[in-house]
Design a protein around this motif. Structure first.
Motif, short mmCIF file in Angstrom:
data_model
loop_
_atom_site.label_atom_id
_atom_site.label_comp_id
_atom_site.label_asym_id
_atom_site.label_seq_id
_atom_site.Cartn_x
_atom_site.Cartn_y
_atom_site.Cartn_z
N ARG A 350 50.06 -105.12 8.17
CA ARG A 350 50.29 -105.29 9.59
C ARG A 350 51.66 -105.93 9.80
O ARG A 350 52.17 -106.62 8.90
CB ARG A 350 49.20 -106.15 10.24
N MET A 351 52.25 -105.69 10.97
CA MET A 351 53.59 -106.20 11.26
C MET A 351 53.51 -107.24 12.38
O MET A 351 52.85 -107.03 13.40
CB MET A 351 54.53 -105.07 11.69
N GLU A 352 54.19 -108.37 12.16
CA GLU A 352 54.33 -109.39 13.19
C GLU A 352 55.81 -109.72 13.34
O GLU A 352 56.62 -109.43 12.45
CB GLU A 352 53.54 -110.65 12.82
N LEU A 382 58.89 -108.22 1.40
CA LEU A 382 59.90 -107.83 0.42
C LEU A 382 59.57 -106.50 -0.25
O LEU A 382 60.44 -105.93 -0.92
CB LEU A 382 60.02 -108.94 -0.64
N LYS A 383 58.36 -105.99 -0.06
CA LYS A 383 58.03 -104.68 -0.62
C LYS A 383 58.60 -103.54 0.22
O LYS A 383 58.60 -102.39 -0.20
CB LYS A 383 56.51 -104.52 -0.72
N TYR A 384 59.07 -103.87 1.42
CA TYR A 384 59.65 -102.85 2.31
C TYR A 384 61.16 -102.91 2.18
O TYR A 384 61.77 -103.99 2.23
CB TYR A 384 59.22 -103.10 3.75
N ASP A 385 61.78 -101.73 2.00
CA ASP A 385 63.23 -101.68 1.75
C ASP A 385 64.03 -101.01 2.85
O ASP A 385 65.25 -100.86 2.74
CB ASP A 385 63.50 -100.97 0.41
N LYS A 437 54.72 -96.00 5.74
CA LYS A 437 55.54 -96.47 6.86
C LYS A 437 54.64 -97.22 7.84
O LYS A 437 53.46 -96.89 8.00
CB LYS A 437 56.21 -95.32 7.58
N ILE A 438 55.19 -98.19 8.53
CA ILE A 438 54.47 -98.93 9.55
C ILE A 438 55.43 -99.24 10.68
O ILE A 438 56.61 -99.53 10.45
CB ILE A 438 53.85 -100.23 8.98
#
Length: 444
Positions: A350-352, A382-385, A437-438
């Motif tokens: 989830r994104m905040e 950090l897993k998202y680039d 993707k999120i």
């Protein structure tokens, strides 16, 4: 001197006038005077002579009820002579068929009209006016009772603001006698009502009396529910009449948690969610926007913990029964399963967002927005680039230009007051990693 044809035409005009008031006294008097002169000029000479059948004298001419008579008979036009009687039209007097003005500007009233169709003068298919017939077209339609059609087209979304029930009792009310407290059901031909004595019934309907309608929306979890702008009605069926077409009822009494007594209303849908005596009619289920509940052994107006057989979704309202459960979960008696329980393997990220200067900017201000990605309570940012930002203000061309300027990947975004071309702009962040993707949104 007037000719015989002139006299006939003027007499015909007076005789055929739709409204007597449309003929002036001057017209009648002038015609009468010209007839007298014509008779005088064409009568037998010498005075006192016997009148020939082809002529008449002044003494034979009389004025009776707006008609000129000769030899005690009304003067007739040629077409009336052929019909046999100037007083009659197909065996009836004129007033027998038409008793009102039929002018283009008149308001005409008929008991019924038989026609292939009716249309307005400006009717243009798909554009203007209206047409009413086997295939009708008009701009809008207000129906004060029921609409019965085999199909409604175009809309394929079913929207419910309130509850959806599955219960042993339910129906649509056609009419209500509030004095004798008798309800008549709206049933189709051959349909039998699903009601039974001692059914516990509830309906939510917009009352024409604004004092009946609630000003708030609330559901206490015990079965007491209100929706703003609508009246909630509770009643018990006490007697079945006319083979379940009609029934007598009594209203729910007031209590500590329920204060209103409102009668059922025509066209209201109602549900019988329990029964005070009959155990076979004490089960039902209903769905709201946030949960679905299955009820059992309902023998009173309100629910208790004993009546909750199962509940799915938001369980917060179970706390009124002393059951400490939170959030979206399941509450039920037993679980029989052949698979497995995996606590977190499929828990999505989830994104905040964190904003350095809040969600509201003034002239010259800016705020830095930073997205954070979580799985359960673990920070996995950090897993998202790759982080791509886009703007949606409702202005397509300006948003496209803004998006091009910010198409490079950047985790944190600085939003300036100049980026806000309107109040409340949506900024979206798409974060991606290999295979996933999120997207998250904020409004500034």
């Amino acid at each position: 001197m007037a000719t015989i044809d002139n006299l006939r035409n003027r007499a015909k005009k007076i005789r055929s006038a739709f409204l007597p008031s449309s003929i002036t006294n001057e017209e009648e008097g002038s015609l009468f005077f010209d007839i007298i002169n014509y008779v005088a000029d064409n009568s037998v000479p010498g005075g006192g002579a016997t009148l020939d059948k082809k002529y008449w004298t002044k003494e034979e001419l009389k004025f009776l009820n707006q008609y000129i008579t000769i030899f005690e008979e009304k003067i007739k036009a040629c077409y009336a002579d052929k019909s046999g009687d100037s007083e009659l039209w197909d065996g009836h007097k004129f007033i027998d068929y038409i008793d009102q003005s039929l002018l283009a500007i008149s308001d005409v009233q008929f008991k019924s009209v038989i026609a292939n169709f009716l249309r307005s003068k400006d009717y243009a298919p798909g554009m203007l006016g209206y047409k009413i017939g086997e295939d009708s077209e008009l701009r809008s339609l207000i129906i004060r009772s029921f609409l019965e059609v085999p199909e409604l087209r175009y809309n394929r979304v079913d929207i419910t603001i309130g509850d959806k029930w599955n219960a042993p009792c339910g129906g649509i009310i056609e009419s209500v006698d509030t004095v004798n407290q008798i309800v008549t059901l709206k049933l189709e031909k051959g349909e039998i009502g699903s009601i039974a004595i001692d059914d516990i019934c509830m309906g939510i309907y917009h009352s024409l009396d604004p004092l009946d309608n609630s000003t708030i929306t609330e559901n206490d979890g015990r079965g007491n529910r209100k929706i703003a702008g609508f009246a909630t009605v509770y009643f018990r069926i006490t007697e079945i009449i006319d083979d379940r077409k009609r029934f007598k009822y009594v209203l729910r009494g007031v209590s500590d948690r329920w204060k209103s007594t409102i009668h059922p209303m025509p066209m209201m849908h109602f549900v019988g969610y329990g029964n005070f005596i009959n155990k076979a009619r004490q089960t039902s289920n209903y769905s709201t926007r946030t949960y679905t509940r299955y009820l059992r052994n309902v023998s009173d107006w309100e629910f208790t913990a004993y009546n909750i057989a199962a509940q799915f979704g938001d369980l917060d309202n179970l706390s009124v029964f002393g059951i400490d459960m939170k959030g979206y979960s399941m509450y039920l008696d037993n679980i029989y399963m052949s698979g497995k329980i995996d606590q977190s393997a499929y828990l999505p990220d989830r994104m905040e967002f964190d904003l350095s200067n809040g969600y509201s900017l003034s002239l010259g201000e800016e705020t830095i927005v930073t997205p954070y990605l979580y799985n359960a309570w673990d920070d996995v940012s950090l897993k998202y680039d790759r982080f791509i930002w886009t703007r949606d203000s409702g202005n397509t061309s300006e948003d496209a230009s803004w998006n091009i300027l910010h198409q490079a990947s950047q985790r944190s975004l600085t939003i300036k007051f100049s980026d806000l071309n309107i109040n409340r702009v949506i900024f979206s962040c798409e974060a991606s990693k290999i295979g996933f993707k999120i997207t998250g949104n904020i409004i500034v």
